[in-house]
Write a protein that holds these residues in place. Structure first.
Motif, PDB file in Angstrom:
ATOM      1  N   SER A  69       0.908  -1.060   0.218  1.00 46.73           N
ATOM      2  CA  SER A  69      -0.190  -0.111   0.077  1.00 46.73           C
ATOM      3  C   SER A  69       0.855   1.235  -0.079  1.00 46.73           C
ATOM      4  N   GLU A  70       1.992   1.302   0.647  1.00 45.31           N
ATOM      5  CA  GLU A  70       2.921   2.576   0.970  1.00 45.31           C
ATOM      6  C   GLU A  70       3.519   2.501  -0.389  1.00 45.31           C
ATOM      7  N   LYS A  71       3.952   1.649  -1.068  1.00 39.13           N
ATOM      8  CA  LYS A  71       4.571   1.782  -2.192  1.00 39.13           C
ATOM      9  C   LYS A  71       3.665   2.246  -3.162  1.00 39.13           C
ATOM     10  N   ARG A  72       2.538   1.685  -3.477  1.00 40.20           N
ATOM     11  CA  ARG A  72       1.476   2.164  -4.334  1.00 40.20           C
ATOM     12  C   ARG A  72       1.165   3.680  -4.243  1.00 40.20           C
ATOM     13  N   ARG A  73       1.034   3.990  -2.725  1.00 45.01           N
ATOM     14  CA  ARG A  73       0.799   5.308  -2.755  1.00 45.01           C
ATOM     15  C   ARG A  73       1.721   6.531  -3.215  1.00 45.01           C
ATOM     16  N   VAL A  74       2.804   5.996  -2.973  1.00 43.81           N
ATOM     17  CA  VAL A  74       4.071   6.976  -3.505  1.00 43.81           C
ATOM     18  C   VAL A  74       4.023   7.041  -4.742  1.00 43.81           C
ATOM     19  N   ILE A  75       3.957   5.989  -5.652  1.00 44.59           N
ATOM     20  CA  ILE A  75       3.789   5.819  -7.184  1.00 44.59           C
ATOM     21  C   ILE A  75       2.556   6.526  -7.579  1.00 44.59           C
ATOM     22  N   ASN A  76       1.462   6.523  -7.175  1.00 47.72           N
ATOM     23  CA  ASN A  76       0.251   7.057  -7.422  1.00 47.72           C
ATOM     24  C   ASN A  76       0.345   8.522  -7.058  1.00 47.72           C
ATOM     25  N   ARG A  77       0.959   9.224  -5.933  1.00 48.65           N
ATOM     26  CA  ARG A  77       1.246  10.318  -5.751  1.00 48.65           C
ATOM     27  C   ARG A  77       2.053  11.168  -6.764  1.00 48.65           C
ATOM     28  N   TYR A  78       3.121  10.332  -7.287  1.00 49.61           N
ATOM     29  CA  TYR A  78       3.811  10.874  -8.442  1.00 49.61           C
ATOM     30  C   TYR A  78       3.213  11.078  -9.660  1.00 49.61           C
ATOM     31  N   TYR A  79       2.349  10.076  -9.988  1.00 51.97           N
ATOM     32  CA  TYR A  79       1.497  10.309 -11.201  1.00 51.97           C
ATOM     33  C   TYR A  79       0.582  11.374 -11.341  1.00 51.97           C
ATOM     34  N   HIS A  80      -0.188  11.691  -9.967  1.00 49.21           N
ATOM     35  CA  HIS A  80      -1.205  12.526  -9.776  1.00 49.21           C
ATOM     36  C   HIS A  80      -0.726  14.044  -9.667  1.00 49.21           C
ATOM     37  N   LYS A  81       0.840  14.167  -9.399  1.00 46.35           N
ATOM     38  CA  LYS A  81       1.505  15.392  -9.397  1.00 46.35           C
ATOM     39  C   LYS A  81       1.961  15.787 -10.690  1.00 46.35           C
ATOM     40  N   ILE A 101      -6.304   6.087 -10.931  1.00 44.78           N
ATOM     41  CA  ILE A 101      -5.681   6.935 -10.023  1.00 44.78           C
ATOM     42  C   ILE A 101      -6.705   8.485 -10.166  1.00 44.78           C
ATOM     43  N   ILE A 102      -7.271   8.495 -11.082  1.00 42.84           N
ATOM     44  CA  ILE A 102      -8.403   9.616 -11.057  1.00 42.84           C
ATOM     45  C   ILE A 102      -9.685   9.030 -11.757  1.00 42.84           C
ATOM     46  N   HIS A 103     -10.932   9.522 -11.433  1.00 42.85           N
ATOM     47  CA  HIS A 103     -12.175   8.970 -11.787  1.00 42.85           C
ATOM     48  C   HIS A 103     -12.198   9.507 -13.235  1.00 42.85           C
ATOM     49  N   LYS A 104     -12.968   8.504 -14.009  1.00 43.69           N
ATOM     50  CA  LYS A 104     -13.276   8.620 -15.799  1.00 43.69           C
ATOM     51  C   LYS A 104     -14.128  10.088 -15.859  1.00 43.69           C
ATOM     52  N   ASN A 105     -14.978  10.371 -15.151  1.00 36.20           N
ATOM     53  CA  ASN A 105     -15.659  11.362 -15.278  1.00 36.20           C
ATOM     54  C   ASN A 105     -14.855  12.752 -15.188  1.00 36.20           C
ATOM     55  N   LYS A 106     -14.175  12.539 -14.112  1.00 39.50           N
ATOM     56  CA  LYS A 106     -12.968  13.808 -13.821  1.00 39.50           C
ATOM     57  C   LYS A 106     -12.166  13.995 -14.861  1.00 39.50           C
ATOM     58  N   ALA A 107     -11.692  13.071 -15.682  1.00 41.71           N
ATOM     59  CA  ALA A 107     -10.738  13.015 -16.829  1.00 41.71           C
ATOM     60  C   ALA A 107     -11.574  13.426 -17.844  1.00 41.71           C
TER      61      ALA A 107
END
Length: 84
Positions: free
Chosen positions: A14-26, A63-69
């Motif tokens: 979970s921690e590993k995934r959180r860091v990766i998702n945070r990078y993609y989002h940023k 990482i983001i919702h399809k409607n937001k995209a």
């Protein structure tokens, strides 16, 4: 603290995934900001497909919702078309 091996592993994952998702989002936010601040229509038109592709990849990875995209793609397309 977790007592089971599987729970400990899940915490690590979970921690590993959180860091990766945070990078993609940023990264996505940075790219969106660059496109929104673009004044040249030709440059913005060249950037738009790559930004749309990035948003689609973020949706695919949940990482983001399809409607937001969809909303972001619509607004960015309108912005690019409005440039003179």
């Amino acid at each position: 603290m977790a007592n089971h091996k599987s729970a400990l592993k899940r915490i690590r994952q979970s921690e590993k995934r959180r860091v990766i998702n945070r990078y993609y989002h940023k990264t996505a936010r940075t790219v969106l900001k660059v496109l929104r601040n673009e004044e040249d229509k030709a440059a913005a038109t060249l950037q738009l497909p790559s930004v749309i592709s990035l948003l689609d990849k973020l949706v695919k990875k949940n990482i983001i919702h399809k409607n937001k995209a969809a909303n972001l793609k619509s607004k960015l397309t309108k912005h690019v078309n409005k440039l003179a």
